[in-house]
Design a protein around this motif. Structure first.
Motif, short mmCIF file in Angstrom:
data_model
loop_
_atom_site.label_atom_id
_atom_site.label_comp_id
_atom_site.label_asym_id
_atom_site.label_seq_id
_atom_site.Cartn_x
_atom_site.Cartn_y
_atom_site.Cartn_z
N LYS A 135 -30.35 9.23 19.29
CA LYS A 135 -31.71 9.19 18.77
C LYS A 135 -31.74 9.65 17.31
N PRO A 136 -32.78 9.27 16.58
CA PRO A 136 -32.83 9.55 15.14
C PRO A 136 -33.01 11.05 14.84
N GLU A 137 -32.31 11.51 13.83
CA GLU A 137 -32.40 12.91 13.41
C GLU A 137 -33.79 13.26 12.90
N ILE A 138 -34.50 12.27 12.38
CA ILE A 138 -35.82 12.54 11.82
C ILE A 138 -36.80 13.08 12.87
N MET A 139 -36.58 12.76 14.15
CA MET A 139 -37.47 13.28 15.20
C MET A 139 -37.39 14.80 15.26
N TYR A 140 -36.20 15.35 15.11
CA TYR A 140 -36.08 16.81 15.12
C TYR A 140 -36.88 17.41 13.97
N ARG A 141 -36.82 16.79 12.79
CA ARG A 141 -37.58 17.29 11.63
C ARG A 141 -39.09 17.21 11.89
N PHE A 142 -39.54 16.09 12.47
CA PHE A 142 -40.97 15.99 12.80
C PHE A 142 -41.39 17.15 13.70
N LEU A 143 -40.60 17.38 14.75
CA LEU A 143 -40.98 18.40 15.73
C LEU A 143 -40.82 19.81 15.18
N GLU A 144 -39.83 20.04 14.36
CA GLU A 144 -39.63 21.37 13.78
C GLU A 144 -40.69 21.68 12.73
N ASP A 145 -41.04 20.69 11.91
CA ASP A 145 -41.96 20.91 10.80
C ASP A 145 -43.44 20.79 11.18
N ARG A 146 -43.75 20.06 12.24
CA ARG A 146 -45.14 19.70 12.48
C ARG A 146 -45.68 20.12 13.84
N THR A 147 -44.91 20.99 14.54
CA THR A 147 -45.39 21.52 15.81
C THR A 147 -45.19 23.03 15.84
N ILE A 148 -45.86 23.67 16.79
CA ILE A 148 -45.84 25.12 16.93
C ILE A 148 -45.38 25.47 18.34
N GLY A 149 -44.42 26.40 18.46
CA GLY A 149 -44.07 26.93 19.77
C GLY A 149 -42.61 26.77 20.14
N ASN A 150 -42.29 27.25 21.34
CA ASN A 150 -40.93 27.15 21.87
C ASN A 150 -40.59 25.70 22.16
N LYS A 151 -39.34 25.33 21.84
CA LYS A 151 -38.91 23.94 21.98
C LYS A 151 -37.71 23.85 22.92
N ILE A 152 -37.72 22.82 23.76
CA ILE A 152 -36.58 22.55 24.62
C ILE A 152 -36.31 21.05 24.62
N GLU A 153 -35.03 20.71 24.61
CA GLU A 153 -34.62 19.31 24.72
C GLU A 153 -34.03 19.10 26.11
N LEU A 154 -34.64 18.20 26.87
CA LEU A 154 -34.15 17.85 28.20
C LEU A 154 -33.21 16.66 28.08
N PHE A 155 -32.14 16.68 28.85
CA PHE A 155 -31.09 15.65 28.83
C PHE A 155 -30.36 15.67 27.49
N ALA A 156 -30.24 16.86 26.93
CA ALA A 156 -29.59 17.05 25.63
C ALA A 156 -28.11 16.70 25.72
N ARG A 157 -27.58 16.26 24.62
CA ARG A 157 -26.15 15.96 24.50
C ARG A 157 -25.44 16.94 23.58
N GLN A 158 -26.24 17.71 22.84
CA GLN A 158 -25.68 18.72 21.95
C GLN A 158 -26.70 19.82 21.78
N LYS A 159 -26.24 20.97 21.36
CA LYS A 159 -27.11 22.10 21.10
C LYS A 159 -27.66 21.98 19.68
N THR A 160 -28.95 22.16 19.52
CA THR A 160 -29.60 22.14 18.22
C THR A 160 -30.12 23.54 17.93
N GLU A 161 -29.82 24.05 16.75
CA GLU A 161 -30.23 25.40 16.38
C GLU A 161 -31.74 25.56 16.50
N GLY A 162 -32.15 26.64 17.15
CA GLY A 162 -33.56 26.93 17.32
C GLY A 162 -34.20 26.30 18.54
N TRP A 163 -33.43 25.52 19.28
CA TRP A 163 -33.94 24.85 20.47
C TRP A 163 -33.18 25.35 21.70
#
Length: 176
Positions: A135-163
């Motif tokens: 999936k596109p990296e830009i989605m992480y930026r949208f969610l990190e920059d434009r949302t508030i709160g705890n974040k979790i990625e379901l069906f993740a393939r890698q660990k993302t810092e802060g998630w």
């Protein structure tokens, strides 16, 4: 159990076999372990949702109806669809499939999670695809920059810092 305001999910949809020997040496379903809609519905996502929560769920053009059903079964009300223009794709039965969709659903008040001032999350965005199912990296930026709160990625393939992550390809931070 920790509660999340942002749930980012890329379900391993069971789309059936598709062989395109020019592109893939094996059937599409051989790329990763898939799950049926009924199996996906049994995942206890409700146990980790905050009272105000937004789910961003990836679907293909083919799995759109299943995605809407899954979103509802997890307790979310459908809000909008985002479209990723991948810059390329494959053709089948007369259609060039170069987009994927992100269904956005919410519980509680979406305006408490999605920032209401500044830049907005676009409903159509472009990022060139890289490899199958990435999936596109830009989605992480949208969610990190434009949302508030705890974040979790379901069906993740890698660990993302802060998630936090959950899935069979990563060391999960929680159990569902």
């Amino acid at each position: 159990m920790k509660k999340y305001q942002i749930i980012y999910a890329d379900p391993p949809w069971d789309i059936g076999s598709y062989a395109n020997m020019r592109k893939w040496p094996t059937q599409l379903t051989d790329k990763y372990q898939t799950m049926s809609l009924e199996e996906l519905k049994k995942i206890n996502v409700k146990s980790i949702t905050a009272s105000d929560c937004v789910c961003f769920m990836w679907v293909t053009l083919t799995t759109l109806p299943k995605g809407l059903e899954l979103l509802k079964s997890w307790g979310f009300k459908y809000h909008i669809t985002l479209t990723w223009d991948k810059g390329g794709g494959w053709s089948s039965v007369g259609f060039h499939r170069r987009t994927e969709l992100v269904l956005v659903g919410f519980i509680g008040r979406i305006t408490r999670i999605i920032k209401q001032l500044g830049k907005y999350i676009p409903t159509v965005f472009y990022e060139k695809k890289t490899y199958h199912s990435k999936k596109p990296e830009i989605m992480y930026r949208f969610l990190e920059d434009r949302t508030i709160g705890n974040k979790i990625e379901l069906f993740a393939r890698q660990k993302t810092e802060g998630w936090d992550v959950w899935g069979n390809e990563v060391e999960s931070d929680i159990e569902l």
